[in-house]
Scaffold this motif. Structure first.
Motif, PDB file in Angstrom:
ATOM      1  N   ASN A  10       0.824  -1.205   0.000  1.00  0.00           N
ATOM      2  CA  ASN A  10       0.000   0.000   0.000  1.00  0.00           C
ATOM      3  C   ASN A  10       0.860   1.258   0.000  1.00  0.00           C
ATOM      4  OD1 ASN A  10      -2.779  -0.891   0.103  1.00  0.00           O
ATOM      5  ND2 ASN A  10      -2.322  -1.693   2.131  1.00  0.00           N
ATOM      6  N   SER A  11       2.109   1.121   0.390  1.00  0.00           N
ATOM      7  CA  SER A  11       3.035   2.250   0.441  1.00  0.00           C
ATOM      8  C   SER A  11       3.531   2.670  -0.934  1.00  0.00           C
ATOM      9  CB  SER A  11       4.253   1.881   1.292  1.00  0.00           C
ATOM     10  OG  SER A  11       4.963   0.806   0.686  1.00  0.00           O
ATOM     11  N   GLY A  12       3.302   1.833  -1.940  1.00  0.00           N
ATOM     12  CA  GLY A  12       3.864   2.107  -3.255  1.00  0.00           C
ATOM     13  C   GLY A  12       5.319   1.697  -3.378  1.00  0.00           C
ATOM     14  N   ILE A  13       5.880   1.132  -2.319  1.00  0.00           N
ATOM     15  CA  ILE A  13       7.266   0.667  -2.336  1.00  0.00           C
ATOM     16  C   ILE A  13       7.319  -0.698  -3.025  1.00  0.00           C
ATOM     17  CG2 ILE A  13       9.234  -0.032  -0.910  1.00  0.00           C
ATOM     18  CD1 ILE A  13       8.246   1.936   1.219  1.00  0.00           C
ATOM     19  N   SER A  14       8.230  -0.850  -3.967  1.00  0.00           N
ATOM     20  CA  SER A  14       8.392  -2.125  -4.663  1.00  0.00           C
ATOM     21  C   SER A  14       9.342  -3.027  -3.885  1.00  0.00           C
ATOM     22  CB  SER A  14       8.948  -1.898  -6.063  1.00  0.00           C
ATOM     23  OG  SER A  14      10.285  -1.408  -5.989  1.00  0.00           O
ATOM     24  N   ALA A  15       9.384  -4.289  -4.282  1.00  0.00           N
ATOM     25  CA  ALA A  15      10.274  -5.243  -3.614  1.00  0.00           C
ATOM     26  C   ALA A  15      11.733  -4.830  -3.756  1.00  0.00           C
ATOM     27  CB  ALA A  15      10.053  -6.639  -4.186  1.00  0.00           C
ATOM     28  N   SER A  16      12.126  -4.353  -4.935  1.00  0.00           N
ATOM     29  CA  SER A  16      13.518  -3.937  -5.135  1.00  0.00           C
ATOM     30  C   SER A  16      13.845  -2.692  -4.319  1.00  0.00           C
ATOM     31  CB  SER A  16      13.782  -3.679  -6.621  1.00  0.00           C
ATOM     32  OG  SER A  16      12.934  -2.672  -7.123  1.00  0.00           O
ATOM     33  N   GLN A  17      12.896  -1.762  -4.211  1.00  0.00           N
ATOM     34  CA  GLN A  17      13.113  -0.580  -3.385  1.00  0.00           C
ATOM     35  C   GLN A  17      13.235  -0.955  -1.917  1.00  0.00           C
ATOM     36  OE1 GLN A  17       9.614   1.577  -4.746  1.00  0.00           O
ATOM     37  NE2 GLN A  17      10.895   3.131  -5.708  1.00  0.00           N
ATOM     38  N   LYS A 115      -1.780   7.831   9.675  1.00  0.00           N
ATOM     39  CA  LYS A 115      -2.801   8.286   8.730  1.00  0.00           C
ATOM     40  C   LYS A 115      -2.286   8.421   7.299  1.00  0.00           C
ATOM     41  CE  LYS A 115      -5.052   8.874  12.593  1.00  0.00           C
ATOM     42  NZ  LYS A 115      -5.883   7.773  13.100  1.00  0.00           N
ATOM     43  N   ARG A 116      -1.495   7.478   6.865  1.00  0.00           N
ATOM     44  CA  ARG A 116      -0.860   7.596   5.550  1.00  0.00           C
ATOM     45  C   ARG A 116      -1.229   6.420   4.645  1.00  0.00           C
ATOM     46  NH1 ARG A 116       3.627  11.182   6.026  1.00  0.00           N
ATOM     47  NH2 ARG A 116       3.044  12.693   7.634  1.00  0.00           N
ATOM     48  N   ILE A 117      -1.099   6.668   3.342  1.00  0.00           N
ATOM     49  CA  ILE A 117      -1.236   5.632   2.323  1.00  0.00           C
ATOM     50  C   ILE A 117      -0.443   6.081   1.103  1.00  0.00           C
ATOM     51  CG2 ILE A 117      -3.351   6.612   1.318  1.00  0.00           C
ATOM     52  CD1 ILE A 117      -4.298   3.757   0.740  1.00  0.00           C
ATOM     53  N   SER A 118      -0.017   5.147   0.296  1.00  0.00           N
ATOM     54  CA  SER A 118       0.697   5.433  -0.942  1.00  0.00           C
ATOM     55  C   SER A 118       1.976   6.227  -0.661  1.00  0.00           C
ATOM     56  CB  SER A 118      -0.242   6.164  -1.914  1.00  0.00           C
ATOM     57  OG  SER A 118       0.359   6.330  -3.179  1.00  0.00           O
ATOM     58  N   VAL A 119       2.233   7.288  -1.424  1.00  0.00           N
ATOM     59  CA  VAL A 119       3.516   7.983  -1.311  1.00  0.00           C
ATOM     60  C   VAL A 119       3.732   8.614   0.054  1.00  0.00           C
ATOM     61  CG1 VAL A 119       3.839   8.454  -3.743  1.00  0.00           C
ATOM     62  CG2 VAL A 119       2.474  10.026  -2.381  1.00  0.00           C
ATOM     63  N   THR A 120       2.655   9.005   0.732  1.00  0.00           N
ATOM     64  CA  THR A 120       2.843   9.597   2.060  1.00  0.00           C
ATOM     65  C   THR A 120       3.276   8.533   3.062  1.00  0.00           C
ATOM     66  OG1 THR A 120       0.477   9.402   2.565  1.00  0.00           O
ATOM     67  CG2 THR A 120       1.224  11.460   1.594  1.00  0.00           C
ATOM     68  N   LEU A 121       2.792   7.302   2.866  1.00  0.00           N
ATOM     69  CA  LEU A 121       3.248   6.191   3.697  1.00  0.00           C
ATOM     70  C   LEU A 121       4.702   5.848   3.376  1.00  0.00           C
ATOM     71  CD1 LEU A 121       2.637   3.998   5.780  1.00  0.00           C
ATOM     72  CD2 LEU A 121       1.636   2.612   3.952  1.00  0.00           C
ATOM     73  N   MET A 122       5.047   5.899   2.096  1.00  0.00           N
ATOM     74  CA  MET A 122       6.437   5.701   1.702  1.00  0.00           C
ATOM     75  C   MET A 122       7.350   6.712   2.397  1.00  0.00           C
ATOM     76  SD  MET A 122       8.181   6.257  -2.061  1.00  0.00           S
ATOM     77  CE  MET A 122       7.292   4.948  -2.879  1.00  0.00           C
ATOM     78  N   GLN A 123       6.920   7.973   2.436  1.00  0.00           N
ATOM     79  CA  GLN A 123       7.730   9.001   3.081  1.00  0.00           C
ATOM     80  C   GLN A 123       7.842   8.754   4.577  1.00  0.00           C
ATOM     81  OE1 GLN A 123       9.489  11.466   1.387  1.00  0.00           O
ATOM     82  NE2 GLN A 123      10.478  11.579   3.386  1.00  0.00           N
ATOM     83  N   SER A 124       6.800   8.244   5.205  1.00  0.00           N
ATOM     84  CA  SER A 124       6.870   7.895   6.623  1.00  0.00           C
ATOM     85  C   SER A 124       7.951   6.864   6.899  1.00  0.00           C
ATOM     86  CB  SER A 124       5.517   7.359   7.115  1.00  0.00           C
ATOM     87  OG  SER A 124       4.563   8.379   7.195  1.00  0.00           O
ATOM     88  N   VAL A 125       8.027   5.866   6.017  1.00  0.00           N
ATOM     89  CA  VAL A 125       9.050   4.833   6.174  1.00  0.00           C
ATOM     90  C   VAL A 125      10.444   5.446   6.034  1.00  0.00           C
ATOM     91  CG1 VAL A 125      10.010   2.745   5.150  1.00  0.00           C
ATOM     92  CG2 VAL A 125       7.538   2.957   5.455  1.00  0.00           C
TER      93      VAL A 125
END
Length: 283
Positions: A10-17, A115-125
């Motif tokens: 859901n974060s938009g992060i791929s396996a390679s990333q 409260k994140r999803i997609s790119v905002t969740l990616m940025q949280s990580v």
């Protein structure tokens, strides 16, 4: 303390990333034509949209608790703590389920609901990795990120209301009228809700609304924060994303805009051809 970070696709992060970042990624399950597929594992974005175009029934699901527990327990063998980043509790029950499971680990598994999803969740990580590198504990990282839950925005222009109609978010009559009038809804995610932002005629007007909405947030709500800016799209054609990235970059030359193919959890509701912009605080 040695802390592991876990999120899902859901974060938009791929396996390679995820491998490059040194984090652990759970592929989200989907029901497609009665069969279960896992994002980034046995279903590509291209195949996903091909099946949608063929009229195959598509729906979202949650990771199996057994899979989550197995990963946590494996990581706790050589880590002091696990920071787990599910999608926002406002859009899925997976966060509440994870918090319930985490109670069995005596505080060693911390579920971050920022409260994140997609790119905002990616940025949280990414922010979590930075904070850990600064010497923060897992608990401190969770508290900091949850306190900053609303330091992000997402705006999405939907090309079709067909899939929002299927999910019950709009009526069949409303979807039909929108198609006749070429109405494109612009949606927003501010924290834990998906809401209507504006309804406009045509995708070109919708693009202008997206840019204006993001610019307003950057110039007002987030003017004193260091932010990352993102462009997102849904579809199996990367050329659509690249063209959109160029447009967003021209509008925001002071930022290095990043492109993301929207996670399938969002694409289930938007269908193909959706365009989005987002921003999130970075550490």
């Amino acid at each position: 303390m040695k802390t592991a970070i876990v999120t899902d696709t859901n974060s938009g992060i791929s396996a390679s990333q995820a491998e490059a970042m040194g984090i652990h990624l759970i592929p989200m399950p989907f029901f497609i034509g009665g069969e279960t597929y896992y994002e980034g594992k046995d279903i590509s974005h291209a195949l996903f949209f091909e099946k949608m175009a063929d009229g195959v029934e598509v729906s979202t699901s949650q990771p199996a608790p057994a899979d989550i527990l197995a990963l946590w327990e494996s990581l706790l063998e050589d880590h002091d703590a696990v920071l787990y980043f599910p999608m926002t509790s406002g859009l899925s029950g997976s966060c509440a389920s994870a918090k319930s499971l985490a109670r069995e680990y005596g505080g060693r598994v911390l579920v971050v609901d920022d409260k994140r999803i997609s790119v905002t969740l990616m940025q949280s990580v990414r922010n979590a990795l930075t904070l850990l590198a600064q010497g923060k504990t897992a608990e401190e990282v969770r508290d900091i990120l949850e306190a900053e839950s609303y330091d992000s925005s997402i705006y999405i222009a939907v090309n079709t209301l067909e899939y929002l109609k299927k999910s019950g978010r709009v009526t069949a009559a409303g979807a039909a009228m929108a198609a006749i009038l070429s109405i494109k809804p612009v949606l927003q995610i501010q924290g834990d809700k998906l809401d209507a932002y504006k309804k406009v005629r045509g995708m070109n007007h919708a693009k202008t609304v997206l840019m204006d909405a993001l610019r307003k947030d950057l110039d007002t709500r987030f003017k004193d924060l260091e932010m990352n800016v993102f462009a997102g799209y849904s579809g199996g054609d990367p050329a659509l994303g690249e063209a959109w990235l160029e447009e967003v970059q021209r509008e925001f030359p002071e930022y290095e805009v990043e492109l993301i193919s929207l996670p399938l959890s969002i694409c289930c509701h938007t269908g193909e051809g959706a365009l989005g912009v987002a921003c999130a605080k970075k550490w």
